[in-house]
Write a protein that holds these residues in place. Structure first.
Motif, short mmCIF file in Angstrom:
data_model
loop_
_atom_site.label_atom_id
_atom_site.label_comp_id
_atom_site.label_asym_id
_atom_site.label_seq_id
_atom_site.Cartn_x
_atom_site.Cartn_y
_atom_site.Cartn_z
N UNK A 192 79.31 17.31 7.46
CA UNK A 192 79.25 15.86 7.66
C UNK A 192 78.40 15.19 6.58
N UNK A 193 78.87 14.03 6.13
CA UNK A 193 78.07 13.25 5.20
C UNK A 193 77.07 12.35 5.90
N UNK A 194 77.36 11.97 7.13
CA UNK A 194 76.52 10.99 7.82
C UNK A 194 75.44 11.62 8.69
N UNK A 195 75.65 12.88 9.12
CA UNK A 195 74.71 13.54 10.02
C UNK A 195 73.84 14.53 9.26
N UNK A 196 72.60 14.65 9.68
CA UNK A 196 71.71 15.64 9.09
C UNK A 196 71.82 16.95 9.86
N UNK A 197 71.08 17.94 9.43
CA UNK A 197 71.08 19.23 10.11
C UNK A 197 70.39 19.16 11.47
N UNK A 218 69.80 26.48 9.46
CA UNK A 218 70.75 25.37 9.62
C UNK A 218 70.63 24.37 8.47
N UNK A 219 71.76 23.77 8.13
CA UNK A 219 71.76 22.78 7.06
C UNK A 219 73.10 22.08 6.99
N UNK A 220 73.24 21.23 5.98
CA UNK A 220 74.51 20.52 5.77
C UNK A 220 74.89 20.61 4.31
N UNK A 221 76.20 20.66 4.07
CA UNK A 221 76.76 20.71 2.72
C UNK A 221 77.95 19.76 2.69
#
Length: 309
Positions: A115-120, A133-136
């Motif tokens: 997701x671009x809008x949500x953080x980890x 955990x993380x976001x890409x």
């Protein structure tokens, strides 16, 4: 859970969310040496269709991913990384299901969402059970999986999360030949709003422009074709110049009479939406023109025209 057989030293991956992005990631990652063990969709049938496309695209060099419905998350094969590529609204629910299925100390080491809008932070239930955990988030427009996979190579990716999760995400980006940057988790929504303005809103803007042009006698499909070289030349200008230097045309030159003609042409009721967009972007264009040293007299006259239209 069945133990997976992996090849090479790249992490084995399970992808939850087998839409356009999920399939594109499967193709791009597997072609870069990451074994894609499983694809998960809302139904097993949809997952099977996605897995078949991935297998067909990559050929016999790689085994076709296994297919699972979302109600089969507990049956996922052992993987090093879970990528959650579902729509944003489904990430929290998916996270809770995964946390309940996997529990602490089980096989998956890292979970990244796209997701671009949500953080980890949305992955907190998994973080509590010892996951990294993380976001890409890839800054590319993916309209279909195969061309989308190609677009992922060399793309920019926005990363955030725990240190180990970011290290894995950075390795993925390097293997895709891309570049990465990080932002603070609390800025994710603002970052994504900017990305939407730069790409999906550009698509909407072009659609609006083609609607206007089609009233001049061109079919809408032809009007779209007419704009493509113009758009490509603008993008090429932005590759080598900042926006104020890349700005061309009426506002860059300060053509007061031309702006007046544009506003008159857009004054009909059928162009109400286009007129508002023209005025709003025109005012921003004036800010860029001012930085380029446009005569203040022209700036004042055009600004007055836009605000009074």
């Amino acid at each position: 859970m069945p133990k997976a057989k992996t090849t090479g030293s790249k992490p084995a991956v399970a992808i939850v969310g087998a839409g356009r992005l999920g399939q594109a990631l499967a193709i791009a990652l597997q072609s870069s040496g990451y074994p894609i063990l499983a694809l998960v969709a809302r139904t097993r049938r949809k997952a099977e269709k996605a897995a078949a496309l991935v297998g067909k695209t990559l050929g016999k060099a790689w085994p076709q991913p296994l297919a699972f419905g979302v109600n089969q998350l507990a049956e996922l094969p052992e993987a090093d990384l879970i990528l959650i590529a579902t729509p944003d609204d489904a990430i929290e629910k998916t996270t809770k299901i995964l946390a309940s299925c996997l529990g602490p100390g089980l096989w998956a080491r890292t979970v990244l969402h796209t997701s671009g809008a949500l953080s980890s932070a949305v992955l907190a239930p998994l973080a509590k059970t010892e996951f990294q955990t993380g976001s890409i988030h890839p800054l590319v427009s993916i309209s279909e999986p195969v061309s989308g996979a190609a677009a992922l190579h060399g793309a920019f990716f926005c990363l955030e999360g725990t240190r180990k999760a970011k290290l894995l995400a950075e390795a993925i980006v390097r293997d895709l030949g891309g570049s990465s940057f990080t932002i603070k988790p609390e800025r994710k929504a603002l970052y994504h709003a900017a990305a939407v303005m730069a790409a999906p809103h550009l698509t909407a803007l072009v659609d609006l422009a083609t609607e206007v042009l089609s009233t001049c006698g061109l079919r809408k499909s032809k009007a779209q074709q007419v704009f493509v070289p113009l758009l490509e030349s603008t993008v090429n200008n932005l590759k080598t110049s900042d926006p104020q230097q890349a700005l061309t045309g009426t506002f860059a030159r300060g053509d007061v009479a031309t702006v007046r003609r544009h506003l008159d042409a857009l004054s009909g009721r059928e162009f109400a939406e286009a007129l508002e967009v023209y005025k709003l972007l025109g005012l921003h264009s004036l800010r860029l023109a001012a930085k380029n040293g446009l005569d203040p007299k022209f700036l004042k006259q055009i600004r007055k025209l836009l605000r009074s239209a």
